[in-house]
Design a protein around this motif. Structure first.
Motif, PDB file in Angstrom:
ATOM      1  N   ILE A   1       0.837  -1.205   0.000  1.00 44.70           N
ATOM      2  CA  ILE A   1       0.000   0.000   0.000  1.00 44.70           C
ATOM      3  C   ILE A   1       0.867   1.247   0.000  1.00 44.70           C
ATOM      4  O   ILE A   1       0.568   2.232  -0.674  1.00 44.70           O
ATOM      5  N   SER A   2       1.972   1.208   0.723  1.00 50.12           N
ATOM      6  CA  SER A   2       2.848   2.387   0.799  1.00 50.12           C
ATOM      7  C   SER A   2       3.309   2.808  -0.592  1.00 50.12           C
ATOM      8  O   SER A   2       3.581   3.982  -0.843  1.00 50.12           O
ATOM      9  N   GLN A   3       3.384   1.869  -1.515  1.00 55.80           N
ATOM     10  CA  GLN A   3       3.849   2.202  -2.858  1.00 55.80           C
ATOM     11  C   GLN A   3       2.778   2.875  -3.704  1.00 55.80           C
ATOM     12  O   GLN A   3       3.051   3.370  -4.791  1.00 55.80           O
ATOM     13  N   THR A   4       1.513   2.862  -3.191  1.00 46.26           N
ATOM     14  CA  THR A   4       0.464   3.525  -3.956  1.00 46.26           C
ATOM     15  C   THR A   4       0.430   5.020  -3.652  1.00 46.26           C
ATOM     16  O   THR A   4      -0.239   5.774  -4.335  1.00 46.26           O
TER      17      THR A   4
ATOM     18  N   PRO B   1       1.784   8.535  -4.010  1.00 50.05           N
ATOM     19  CA  PRO B   1       2.757   9.167  -4.918  1.00 50.05           C
ATOM     20  C   PRO B   1       3.825   9.905  -4.107  1.00 50.05           C
ATOM     21  O   PRO B   1       3.501  10.790  -3.315  1.00 50.05           O
TER      22      PRO B   1
END
Lengths: 264, 276
Positions: free
Chosen positions: B110-113, B115
């Protein structure tokens, strides 16, 4: 340094697994005995539970019933007590031949220098001279197998469990390695439990052969091999050898009288 | 014995040539086309400078650039180092505990979603116009591929190999050190190679939000004064930095993993051409 070879007894071993929720009995009261320093082979149909048996002797799996005795003493924790060699060589690809061979001494905290000298002095016997610093990927199948055997021998456990070590090799390399294995074994004097599908291999190598039934496995023939040692390849052509072979083949075909009298 | 023949092989000039000549030729062709286009259509230099203009601008600005490049490189390396440290620690933690694996792994995805560009201004608010916001942006962009590949590498150990070591009496710690860690190193390097290509971009983004030095700052200033040629110089330097870092990683990988590059049975059989 070297653990003395000991007598291995397997007594009334029963083991079942659960397969898709259904209990499946794999070993059904297996009894066998390998006297100190003898070469004993288990032969049986594929999937009959031979590897399970070796895993139990090695201490990787636990029997539902029955015992494993080393020199007559029931031994519960057997991890680290035997040298196991699985069907695949399982050499660590990031270690050289020497690094792989030294795995046992390293795990047991032996003096690295002494172990190294020891291993280097054994390389010629294992046909690996000049390959101490090669990675497994650069070796042929036979060499990899010998490197794996060197690793197993250097565990210095006195009992070797060899699970079809030559199963994946072609017939020529295989027969050469059998003769070689006998020479090495005679030099070390370990107790060996050997698994194979190959009747001739079993008889050529062993002091005693156990034939196992299909799953659930029981011993259906215990056969001493009274051929003198050291053995040459030519003994496989003798009439005595042919007679022994006939007995084993008959047992494998399921024609031997069932000792327990239970329906098969 | 085999490993040395292997090294000789990889340094064989003919192989190097066949690997690098095609992309180099294509690049040269592209630059030539660009040069011709700007000349044929008389494109204004502030819209699209020709490659020759860019080269000239680069030489002109070289005194100015050295400090900017150093600053960006510093941020990149520190951020990447932080990502490597955090990535490996997270991967080992996830590997050691099934609970943490379940708890952490989805959150990492989720952290990669989020921006990261939108986080950069916040970081400046919290940490000021220091080097830290840039380091953290780089680290945020780099740590994810390192964690994912390393977790996969650690969990991909051959179960039979693990059983074999267990039968030899190995402790859990010994199994981890002897089998799982070395087996995960190639995967770790895959992650590092992906991460290192993001790292320079991360530093530039960090600099755009607020900095007094760095290639990102140089780029913004050049754009604001319509020195398009300088913008291109900065772009070229960024990509050179990335290529340089990528090369360093590849060389380090080759040196660290000689076994990985030992192909099976080193003899190479080739047909001899051109003798008929």
């Amino acid at each position: 340094m070297s653990q003395a070879a000991c007598t291995v007894e397997v007594s009334d071993l029963i083991k079942a697994f659960r397969v898709n929720g259904q209990p499946l009995r794999v070993l059904d009261g297996v009894n066998l005995r390998a006297d100190r320093g003898t070469f004993v082979t288990l032969i049986g149909p594929s999937g009959c539970g031979k590897s399970t048996l070796l895993n139990i002797v090695a201490g990787l799996q636990h029997p539902d019933q029955g015992q494993i005795l080393f020199d007559g003493v029931a031994t519960g924790d057997r991890l680290g007590r035997v040298g196991l060699m699985p069907q695949r060589d399982l050499l660590l690809p990031w270690r050289t031949v020497l690094g792989n061979a030294l795995l046992g001494p390293e795990l047991h905290g032996e003096d690295p220098e002494a172990a190294r000298r020891d291993a280097l002095s054994l390389l010629p016997l294992f046909g690996l001279q000049g390959f101490a610093d090669s990675y497994p990927a650069a070796l042929s199948g036979g060499m990899r197998q010998r490197a794996a055997l060197l690793r197993t021998f250097l565990c210095r456990q006195g009992v070797l469990l060899l699970d079809e070590p030559f199963g994946a090799l072609d017939a020529l390399s295989r027969s050469g390695l059998q003769e070689w294995l006998l020479r090495v074994w005679q030099q070390f004097g370990y107790t060996v439990l050997f698994i194979t599908h190959d009747v001739e291999e079993a008889l050529f190598l062993s002091d005693r052969v156990y034939v196992l039934t299909e799953r659930p496995a029981r011993v259906c023939l215990e056969l001493d091999v009274p051929l003198s040692r050291p053995r040459e390849r030519a003994i496989t052509l003798l009439p005595e050898f042919a007679l022994l072979k006939q007995q084993v083949l008959a047992a494998l075909a399921g024609t031997c009288p069932d000792e327990t009298g239970r329906p098969r | 014995m085999n490993s040395t023949t292997q090294q000789k092989r990889s340094a064989d000039p003919r192989r190097l040539w066949s690997a690098y000549a095609p992309p180099a030729a294509l690049l040269v062709l592209f630059i030539l086309a660009w040069q011709c286009a700007t000349w044929l259509w008389q494109i204004e230099s502030y819209l699209l400078p020709s490659p020759a203009d860019v080269l000239r601008a680069g030489v002109e600005a070289r005194g100015l650039l050295s400090n900017h490049v150093q600053q960006t490189l510093r941020e990149t390396l520190l951020g990447f180092g932080l990502a490597l440290l955090v990535g490996v620690v997270l991967a080992v933690t996830i590997d050691l505990s099934a609970f943490l694996r379940k708890a952490l792994y989805p959150l990492l995805v989720i952290s990669q979603t989020v921006p990261i560009m939108t986080l950069a201004p916040l970081l400046v608010i919290w940490l000021g116009y220091t080097i830290w916001p840039k380091i953290i942006v780089v680290a945020l962009m780099c740590f994810f591929p390192i964690v994912v590949t390393t977790v996969d590498g650690l969990s991909s150990a051959d179960p039979e190999m693990l059983a074999l070591l267990q039968s030899m009496g190995a402790t859990r710690r010994q199994v981890f050190r002897i089998v799982r860690v070395p087996g995960a190193i190639p995967a770790l390097f895959s992650g590092i190679r992906i991460a290192v290509t993001y790292s320079v971009v991360g530093a530039i983004i960090g600099e755009w939000v607020g900095a007094s030095q760095g290639l990102g700052v140089f780029m913004l200033r050049a754009a604001n004064s319509f020195r398009t040629d300088w913008v291109f110089v900065a772009i070229a330097l960024c990509s050179l930095l990335s290529i340089l870092l990528f090369t360093v990683v590849s060389v380090a990988e080759r040196l660290a993993l000689p076994w990985y590059y030992t192909s099976t049975r080193a003899e190479r059989w080739e047909e001899i051409e051109g003798e008929a």
